[in-house]
Motif scaffolding. Structure first.
Motif, mmCIF file in Angstrom:
data_model
loop_
_atom_site.group_PDB
_atom_site.id
_atom_site.type_symbol
_atom_site.label_atom_id
_atom_site.label_comp_id
_atom_site.label_asym_id
_atom_site.label_seq_id
_atom_site.Cartn_x
_atom_site.Cartn_y
_atom_site.Cartn_z
ATOM 1 N N PRO A 394 0.824 -1.207 0.000
ATOM 2 C CA PRO A 394 0.000 0.000 0.000
ATOM 3 C C PRO A 394 0.863 1.264 0.000
ATOM 4 N N ARG A 395 0.522 2.212 -0.832
ATOM 5 C CA ARG A 395 1.247 3.472 -0.909
ATOM 6 C C ARG A 395 0.735 4.410 0.169
ATOM 7 N N ALA A 396 1.636 4.920 0.970
ATOM 8 C CA ALA A 396 1.273 5.792 2.077
ATOM 9 C C ALA A 396 0.522 7.029 1.582
ATOM 10 N N GLY A 397 -0.506 7.402 2.330
ATOM 11 C CA GLY A 397 -1.249 8.615 2.028
ATOM 12 C C GLY A 397 -2.304 8.469 0.950
ATOM 13 N N THR A 398 -2.551 7.238 0.477
ATOM 14 C CA THR A 398 -3.546 7.054 -0.596
ATOM 15 C C THR A 398 -4.759 6.258 -0.145
ATOM 16 N N GLU A 399 -4.855 5.987 1.156
ATOM 17 C CA GLU A 399 -5.954 5.137 1.628
ATOM 18 C C GLU A 399 -7.306 5.830 1.491
ATOM 19 N N ARG A 400 -8.293 5.019 1.146
ATOM 20 C CA ARG A 400 -9.696 5.461 1.150
ATOM 21 C C ARG A 400 -10.569 4.253 1.403
ATOM 22 N N SER A 401 -11.848 4.476 1.588
ATOM 23 C CA SER A 401 -12.726 3.370 1.934
ATOM 24 C C SER A 401 -13.953 3.351 1.031
ATOM 25 N N LEU A 402 -14.509 2.163 0.906
ATOM 26 C CA LEU A 402 -15.749 1.955 0.168
ATOM 27 C C LEU A 402 -16.782 1.379 1.116
ATOM 28 N N PRO A 403 -18.026 1.846 1.053
ATOM 29 C CA PRO A 403 -19.060 1.209 1.874
ATOM 30 C C PRO A 403 -19.273 -0.225 1.402
ATOM 31 N N ALA A 404 -19.430 -1.132 2.329
ATOM 32 C CA ALA A 404 -19.605 -2.539 1.962
ATOM 33 C C ALA A 404 -20.301 -3.286 3.091
ATOM 34 N N GLN A 405 -21.323 -4.033 2.725
ATOM 35 C CA GLN A 405 -21.943 -4.965 3.669
ATOM 36 C C GLN A 405 -21.576 -6.411 3.335
ATOM 37 N N LEU A 406 -20.921 -6.598 2.184
ATOM 38 C CA LEU A 406 -20.473 -7.931 1.777
ATOM 39 C C LEU A 406 -19.149 -7.791 1.044
ATOM 40 N N ALA A 407 -18.130 -8.468 1.540
ATOM 41 C CA ALA A 407 -16.814 -8.491 0.890
ATOM 42 C C ALA A 407 -16.486 -9.931 0.526
ATOM 43 N N LEU A 408 -16.063 -10.132 -0.699
ATOM 44 C CA LEU A 408 -15.788 -11.476 -1.206
ATOM 45 C C LEU A 408 -14.323 -11.580 -1.593
ATOM 46 N N LEU A 409 -13.637 -12.562 -1.042
ATOM 47 C CA LEU A 409 -12.214 -12.767 -1.302
ATOM 48 C C LEU A 409 -12.051 -13.775 -2.429
ATOM 49 N N ALA A 410 -11.590 -13.291 -3.578
ATOM 50 C CA ALA A 410 -11.379 -14.135 -4.752
ATOM 51 C C ALA A 410 -9.902 -14.075 -5.119
ATOM 52 N N LEU A 411 -9.081 -14.661 -4.259
ATOM 53 C CA LEU A 411 -7.622 -14.519 -4.356
ATOM 54 C C LEU A 411 -6.937 -15.789 -4.854
ATOM 55 N N GLY A 412 -7.700 -16.734 -5.349
ATOM 56 C CA GLY A 412 -7.110 -17.957 -5.865
ATOM 57 C C GLY A 412 -6.974 -19.026 -4.798
ATOM 58 N N PHE A 413 -6.259 -20.085 -5.148
ATOM 59 C CA PHE A 413 -6.158 -21.272 -4.302
ATOM 60 C C PHE A 413 -4.699 -21.686 -4.157
ATOM 61 N N THR A 414 -4.381 -22.253 -3.014
ATOM 62 C CA THR A 414 -2.993 -22.626 -2.728
ATOM 63 C C THR A 414 -2.712 -24.097 -2.980
ATOM 64 N N GLY A 415 -3.732 -24.917 -3.110
ATOM 65 C CA GLY A 415 -3.547 -26.350 -3.287
ATOM 66 C C GLY A 415 -4.710 -27.098 -2.693
ATOM 67 N N PRO A 416 -4.601 -28.423 -2.546
ATOM 68 C CA PRO A 416 -5.691 -29.175 -1.922
ATOM 69 C C PRO A 416 -5.842 -28.807 -0.455
ATOM 70 N N GLU A 417 -7.067 -28.890 0.041
ATOM 71 C CA GLU A 417 -7.292 -28.602 1.457
ATOM 72 C C GLU A 417 -6.557 -29.632 2.318
ATOM 73 N N PRO A 418 -5.865 -29.188 3.349
ATOM 74 C CA PRO A 418 -5.154 -30.140 4.217
ATOM 75 C C PRO A 418 -6.130 -31.135 4.836
#
Length: 499
Positions: A394-418
């Motif tokens: 994150p670049r310092a001094g550039t933070e801002r926010s968005l209103p959200a009641q639902l956030a979805l993490l779609a960051l990919g997968f690391t492998g099979p579930e342990p």
């Protein structure tokens, strides 16, 4: 005969989509039914039938692209009187290398088109559209019916997982004469094809049709059975002559920032699974519905786009997608030369719908730094900042926010579930990347146990999963009989074309 100079005279044309606003009113596939046939013959005719077809190398299945392009081009459209024979021959070529072309024709990003010789300085052949037209015509004409084996050889194989790798392995092994049983921990077979892909990209009746074909050929399915918990791995090893582990790579990447545990922050796959269950009729509404909510999706891949399209159909108040990467260039960059599949700016059907719904744009170079609670303790906003170009911090001094009641993490997968019980019972080890260890022939350290698909490769494309399923089937067949006639398109070490 087809015009051999069509790549000069015929421009590239894509399959027609339904109007974006119309699509938001349903969950059906986004393309207009029947829109391929009037154009596909001319598009197939653009194939140069080049002497060294790089489309073969770009696709791990080794699809015979120039052959079925030529047959379709010379037959004209599927409705012409004498077209049937050539279309049937094209279907035979397609099905010789691909068990599920109706899936890949809808879901694959088509690295074969990136490697098309025409793509060096122009518009590639619409290989994916031609493939899909052949696949759908094959079903309609009955050319892709069940192919049960002539005789059973008495050997038994268990396949753990019913995603595209497991299904491809099961079909090949069943057709070779082995009694094959597929174990699936979910209540229905299909893996991510069932619960991870929305119906507007793959309507589930197509999956059901293929599963019915496997059953007609002799494959058995045991759903709602978690191997390692409900059925011990030792029981499978004792009761079967070989075991194929194709459990996928479903361990989701997390986002370790403040507020990640707030109510309202969910993994994308949890959200998509509930949405698909509503479509299956399991519940009247999703407990994670985006209806009336401000939604923020963190991630920039296909799963993020699927969440976007789903949230729009659920009538979200707004949807914003945060992608930590910079916006890709419009054209292939010098660092990604032909024939590799380049990272260029692509607008999915969901992004097209986002503009139609005025629901919010993509934000590139956005590093998510935290989730903020409201007075009720639930998610109220997502904070993000501009991402530094080198390390994405994150670049310092550039933070801002968005209103959200639902956030979805779609960051990919690391492998099979342990799964310590399953791994211990089958003697499976994991490598440094979190995938299951295997040799170049898909074999594990345990005699008779093999690993295929994303469980051993890591998160990948559907064509790689099907190729692995076909390849491991050939390995298992040889292991059981000492020889095989099944095709093995890849080794476990095979990778996509890179620079």
């Amino acid at each position: 005969m087809a015009d051999r100079m069509a790549f000069f005279t015929t421009p590239r044309a894509e399959r027609t989509r339904r109007d974006a606003r119309e699509r938001l009113g349903d969950r059906q596939e986004v393309y207009r039914p029947g829109s391929l046939l009037p154009m596909v013959g001319g598009q197939a005719g653009r194939c140069m039938d080049c002497g060294l077809p790089f489309c073969h190398s770009a696709c791990p299945l080794g699809n015979l692209v120039p052959e079925w392009n030529r047959l379709v081009a010379e037959s004209g459209t599927a409705g012409e009187p004498d077209a049937g024979a050539d279309w049937q021959a094209a279907a035979a070529r397609l099905l010789a290398t691909n068990n599920f072309p109706e899936f890949t024709g809808r879901l694959c990003p088509a690295p074969c088109e990136s490697a098309c010789v025409l793509a060096i300085d122009g518009a590639a052949v619409t290989i994916k559209n031609v493939e899909l037209a052949i696949a759908d015509r094959a079903w309609e004409a009955g050319w892709d019916g069940p192919r049960p084996p002539e005789r059973a050889d008495g050997r038994r194989v268990a396949v753990i997982g019913s995603g595209p790798a497991g299904l491809a392995a099961a079909q090949q092994l069943t057709r070779a004469g082995h009694a094959t049983t597929v174990y699936e921990r979910a209540d229905r077979a299909g893996g991510l094809l069932r619960y991870g892909i929305p119906p507007f990209r793959l309507e589930k009746h197509r999956l059901e049709r293929r599963l019915d074909q496997l059953r007609a050929e002799g494959a058995a399915f045991r759903t709602g059975v978690w191997v390692g918990r409900d059925v011990p791995g030792e029981e499978l090893r004792a009761g079967y002559d070989a075991v194929v582990v194709a459990v996928g790579a479903t361990a989701c990447r997390d986002l370790p920032v403040p507020g990640q545990d707030l109510s309202g922050v969910h993994q994308a796959m949890e959200y998509l699974t509930w949405a698909n269950r509503v479509d299956e009729g399991d519940c009247p509404a999703s407990p994670l519905s985006a209806e009336g909510r401000h939604v923020v999706i963190v991630g920039g891949g296909d799963t993020a786009a699927d969440c976007l399209g789903t949230a729009l159909r659920q009538r979200a108040a707004s949807v914003t997608q945060l992608d930590i990467n910079p916006r890709p260039p419009q054209r292939r960059a010098s660092g990604q030369p032909w024939p590799v599949h380049p990272k260029v700016y692509r607008e999915t059907t969901s992004h097209e719908e986002s503009c139609a719904a005025e629901a919010g744009p993509r934000v590139f170079e956005a590093a998510t730094v935290g989730f903020e609670p409201g007075p009720d303790g639930r998610l109220a906003a997502v904070r993000f900042a501009e991402a530094e170009p080198v390390d994405r911090s994150p670049r310092a001094g550039t933070e801002r926010s968005l209103p959200a009641q639902l956030a979805l993490l779609a960051l990919g997968f690391t492998g099979p579930e342990p799964d310590r019980r399953l791994f211990a019972q089958l003697g499976l080890a994991t490598g440094p990347e979190g995938t299951l260890a295997r040799d170049d022939g898909f074999a594990t350290a345990t005699e008779g146990v093999f690993v295929a698909g994303d469980a051993g490769r890591g998160q990948s494309l559907i064509v790689w999963a099907i190729a692995e399923g076909r390849a491991v089937a050939a390995v298992v067949d040889r292991y059981l009989r000492g020889w095989t006639e099944l095709p093995a398109p890849i080794r476990a070490s095979a990778r996509a074309l890179t620079v």
